[in-house]
Design a protein around this motif. Structure first.
Motif, short mmCIF file in Angstrom:
data_model
loop_
_atom_site.label_atom_id
_atom_site.label_comp_id
_atom_site.label_asym_id
_atom_site.label_seq_id
_atom_site.Cartn_x
_atom_site.Cartn_y
_atom_site.Cartn_z
N VAL A 138 0.85 -1.19 0.00
CA VAL A 138 0.00 0.00 0.00
C VAL A 138 0.89 1.24 0.00
O VAL A 138 1.74 1.40 0.87
N ILE A 139 0.69 2.09 -1.00
CA ILE A 139 1.39 3.37 -1.08
C ILE A 139 0.56 4.44 -0.39
O ILE A 139 1.05 5.23 0.40
N ALA A 140 -0.74 4.47 -0.74
CA ALA A 140 -1.65 5.47 -0.18
C ALA A 140 -3.07 4.95 -0.26
O ALA A 140 -3.42 4.22 -1.20
N GLU A 141 -3.87 5.35 0.72
CA GLU A 141 -5.29 5.00 0.72
C GLU A 141 -6.07 6.27 1.04
O GLU A 141 -5.81 6.93 2.03
N ASN A 142 -6.99 6.62 0.15
CA ASN A 142 -7.75 7.85 0.32
C ASN A 142 -9.24 7.59 0.13
O ASN A 142 -9.65 6.93 -0.83
N TYR A 143 -10.04 8.15 1.05
CA TYR A 143 -11.49 8.14 0.89
C TYR A 143 -11.89 9.48 0.31
O TYR A 143 -11.50 10.53 0.83
#
Length: 136
Positions: free
Chosen positions: A38-43
């Motif tokens: 995982v590099i980035a997780e955005n909602y």
């Protein structure tokens, strides 16, 4: 800058984008079963959507999106457009065994008639056709 300029050549594929129907199921599949980082997780509240940036060991990326009410894939895998996503792997057999142990159905391993390389197909939780293709 002209199209023939050496500074204007495609250098590789940066990412493939995948839309899933169940974000948590697909997140588990791509991170835990396939082992992507995982590099980035955005909602994104305005879209009621997640965007998960995942990285393969060579730096290539997959963007995993969740959108509400998206249509299903029309056919498997010969729908017009992207046919499948292939991952390069050192041992098709070993990773196929890992997938089977994780509850993923894997097609029998075949040999590419043109290259002599081993390959096989499997699907993500939404039925997206994925391929393992031998590196060596």
């Amino acid at each position: 800058m002209s199209l023939s300029s050496p500074n204007n050549k495609l250098l590789g594929i940066h990412h493939a984008a995948i839309i899933c129907s169940d974000y948590e199921v697909s997140k588990h599949f791509y991170t835990e079963v396939l082992g992507l980082k995982v590099i980035a997780e955005n909602y994104r509240a305005a879209r009621d959507s997640y965007k998960l940036d995942l990285e393969l060991p060579n730096g290539n990326q997959i963007e995993l999106f969740s959108f509400q009410g998206c249509p299903e894939r029309p056919s498997y895998p010969e729908a017009r457009g992207l046919r499948h996503l292939a991952f390069v792997i050192e041992s098709v057999e070993e990773f196929a065994d890992h997938l089977v142990a994780s509850g993923v159905a894997v097609e029998p391993i075949r040999v590419d008639e043109y290259t002599g390389k081993k390959y096989t197909f499997f699907s993500d939780p939404d039925g997206l056709p994925l391929e393992l293709y031998e590196y060596n």
